[in-house]
Design an enzyme around this catalytic site. Structure first.
Site, short mmCIF file in Angstrom:
data_model
loop_
_atom_site.label_atom_id
_atom_site.label_comp_id
_atom_site.label_asym_id
_atom_site.label_seq_id
_atom_site.Cartn_x
_atom_site.Cartn_y
_atom_site.Cartn_z
N CYS A 111 0.81 -1.23 0.00
CA CYS A 111 0.00 0.00 0.00
C CYS A 111 0.84 1.27 0.00
O CYS A 111 0.30 2.36 -0.20
CB CYS A 111 -0.94 0.00 1.19
N HIS A 249 -3.06 7.08 2.28
CA HIS A 249 -3.55 5.78 1.82
C HIS A 249 -4.90 5.50 2.48
O HIS A 249 -5.06 5.66 3.69
CB HIS A 249 -2.54 4.69 2.16
N ASN A 279 -10.15 -0.18 0.22
CA ASN A 279 -8.69 -0.10 0.20
C ASN A 279 -8.19 -0.64 -1.15
O ASN A 279 -8.26 -1.84 -1.40
CB ASN A 279 -8.13 -0.92 1.37
N1 ACO Z 1 -18.02 -8.61 9.52
C1 ACO Z 1 -18.46 -8.82 10.77
N2 ACO Z 1 -17.64 -9.11 11.81
C2 ACO Z 1 -16.33 -9.19 11.56
C3 ACO Z 1 -15.81 -8.98 10.26
C4 ACO Z 1 -16.71 -8.69 9.23
N3 ACO Z 1 -16.31 -8.47 7.96
N4 ACO Z 1 -14.47 -9.12 10.31
C5 ACO Z 1 -14.15 -9.39 11.59
N5 ACO Z 1 -15.28 -9.44 12.33
C6 ACO Z 1 -15.40 -9.70 13.77
C7 ACO Z 1 -14.22 -10.45 14.33
O1 ACO Z 1 -14.38 -11.83 14.14
C8 ACO Z 1 -14.25 -10.06 15.79
O2 ACO Z 1 -15.25 -10.81 16.42
P1 ACO Z 1 -15.04 -11.34 17.94
O3 ACO Z 1 -14.89 -10.09 18.76
O4 ACO Z 1 -16.28 -12.11 18.21
O5 ACO Z 1 -13.78 -12.15 17.89
C9 ACO Z 1 -14.75 -8.61 15.75
O6 ACO Z 1 -15.38 -8.45 14.47
C10 ACO Z 1 -13.67 -7.58 15.93
O7 ACO Z 1 -12.59 -7.89 15.03
P2 ACO Z 1 -11.28 -7.05 15.01
O8 ACO Z 1 -10.35 -7.65 13.99
O9 ACO Z 1 -10.77 -6.85 16.40
O10 ACO Z 1 -11.82 -5.64 14.47
P3 ACO Z 1 -11.06 -4.28 14.36
O11 ACO Z 1 -11.82 -3.25 15.08
O12 ACO Z 1 -9.59 -4.41 14.66
O13 ACO Z 1 -11.19 -3.95 12.81
C11 ACO Z 1 -9.91 -4.04 10.76
C12 ACO Z 1 -10.59 -4.84 11.86
C13 ACO Z 1 -10.97 -3.23 10.04
C14 ACO Z 1 -9.24 -5.01 9.81
C15 ACO Z 1 -8.87 -3.09 11.40
O14 ACO Z 1 -8.04 -3.80 12.29
C16 ACO Z 1 -8.00 -2.41 10.37
O15 ACO Z 1 -8.43 -1.56 9.61
N6 ACO Z 1 -6.71 -2.75 10.34
C17 ACO Z 1 -5.77 -2.12 9.40
C18 ACO Z 1 -5.81 -2.74 8.07
C19 ACO Z 1 -4.95 -1.91 7.15
O16 ACO Z 1 -4.79 -0.72 7.33
N7 ACO Z 1 -4.34 -2.47 6.19
C20 ACO Z 1 -3.50 -1.58 5.37
C21 ACO Z 1 -2.51 -2.26 4.77
S1 ACO Z 1 -3.17 -3.16 3.46
C22 ACO Z 1 -1.87 -3.41 2.37
O17 ACO Z 1 -0.72 -3.07 2.57
C23 ACO Z 1 -2.25 -4.18 1.13
#
Ligand code: ACO
Length: 324
Positions: A111, A249, A279
């Site tokens: 990214c 990004h 993204n």
């Molecule tokens: N729909 C519903 N529930 C979901 C989903 C979904 N799509 N995905 C995960 N959950 C659930 C999980 O299972 C978890 O459930 P649990 O509490 O019962 O275990 C709950 O939601 C919370 O999950 P988390 O992973 O803790 O959620 P978080 O608030 O951290 O959000 C996210 C996840 C959106 C991925 C966030 O961590 C994020 O944006 N991270 C950064 C990603 C990023 O920036 N990537 C950039 C680089 S990409 C590149 O270089 C190609």
């Protein structure tokens, strides 16, 4: 010689996939996706590979700047989803747009790829060897997503964007840069692993899918990106108060909010279109930049200062201070 941004362009595939459509494919819901990420829709390719998306973005740039493909002296494509390992996506774009047999190559910094490619492109122009260079970021993320993994499938989209750089004696668009990598944390985001094994099984081939420890990437982003933005601005002898817009990004709107809070600047300073595209990895910065220039929010020649900042797999991160 100095490097100047002449214009931008972009292209996204026509098919729009809403959160409601994803609800029918996996155990997720619109409310979770909106509140955790800010994403409402994403564009998904129906057969157009990365070189085609980049080729169409390149044609858009050429049309908007009035420069012909035959005048281009080099092409750099930032992508983590190339059409294949060889030929490079940039070579396919060279052919697609009908450029001369010029230097063309890919850069992979996930990214952050567009920041890396732009930094290289600026140095090539500064060398005095080249007049015009196309810097593109393009991804078909949908081909490396495991569509049964809701933790990644809802986040990504496909698209391409880019800018045209030109050599000038006087006007310099590039005021400073701050670019990094840390391979020791690379396991937080992997895709397309080529394992050293002579006997492939279905299990180890599954490593081709993108796998991400979302929480650790989130923490990395909100720690590294504010520091990088501050560094690029202050090391160029400006203050954050003099920055007119930050084109970051587009990974997650909550990340933008957290970065703004850490820097004690209004979140409104961050342009965003994540709701529409999700993204798009290396494509997100140039797609957003093209939108801002096309709708008149940013104007080339206005001398406004903007920060471009990226972060992602590698791990990689980096920022550039640009004068429009
Ligand atoms: N729909 C519903 N529930 C979901 C989903 C979904 N799509 N995905 C995960 N959950 C659930 C999980 O299972 C978890 O459930 P649990 O509490 O019962 O275990 C709950 O939601 C919370 O999950 P988390 O992973 O803790 O959620 P978080 O608030 O951290 O959000 C996210 C996840 C959106 C991925 C966030 O961590 C994020 O944006 N991270 C950064 C990603 C990023 O920036 N990537 C950039 C680089 S990409 C590149 O270089 C190609």
């Amino acid at each position: 010689m100095k490097a100047k941004i002449m214009g931008a362009g972009s292209y996204v595939p026509h098919k729009v996939v809403s959160n409601a459509m994803l609800e029918k494919m996996m155990d997720t819901n619109d409310e979770w996706i909106r509140t955790r990420t800010g994403i409402e829709t994403r564009h998904i390719s129906e057969g157009e590979n990365t070189s085609v998306l980049c080729g169409k973005a390149a044609m858009d740039i050429l049309e908007k700047t009035g420069i012909s493909a035959k005048e281009i002296d080099f092409i750099i494509v930032a992508t983590m989803t190339p059409d294949g390992l060889s030929p490079s996506t940039a070579c396919l774009v060279q052919d697609y747009i009908g450029a001369k047999p010029i230097m063309a190559f890919d850069v992979n910094a996930a990214c952050s790829g567009f920041i890396y490619a732009l930094s290289i492109g600026e140095k090539l122009i500064q060398s005095g060897t080249f007049q015009y260079g196309l810097i593109l970021g393009g991804e078909v993320m949908s081909k490396i997503i495991d569509w049964q993994d809701r933790s990644t499938a809802v986040l990504f989209g496909d698209g391409a964007g880019g800018i045209l750089l030109s050599a000038t004696e006087t006007e310099n668009s590039f005021l400073g840069e701050d670019i990094h990598s840390d391979g020791s944390r690379g396991e937080s985001l992997t895709a397309g692993s080529h394992l050293v094994t002579n006997f492939h099984t279905k299990e180890n081939l599954e490593n081709r899918f993108l796998q991400m420890d979302g929480r650790s990437i989130f923490d990395f982003a909100i720690r590294s990106v504010p520091e990088s933005i501050r560094t690029v601005v202050e090391s160029s002898n400006y203050t954050l108060g003099e920055v007119d817009c930050i084109v970051a990004h587009q990974a997650n709107y909550r990340i933008l909010q957290a970065i703004a809070k850490k820097l004690k600047i209004p979140v409104e300073l961050f342009a965003t279109n994540i709701a529409k595209y999700g993204n798009t990895s290396a494509a997100s910065i140039p797609i957003l930049l093209d939108e801002l220039l096309t709708n008149g929010d940013l104007v080339l020649g206005s001398k406004k200062k903007i920060v471009l900042t990226g972060f992602g797999g590698g791990l990689t991160w980096g920022s550039m201070l640009i004068q429009l």
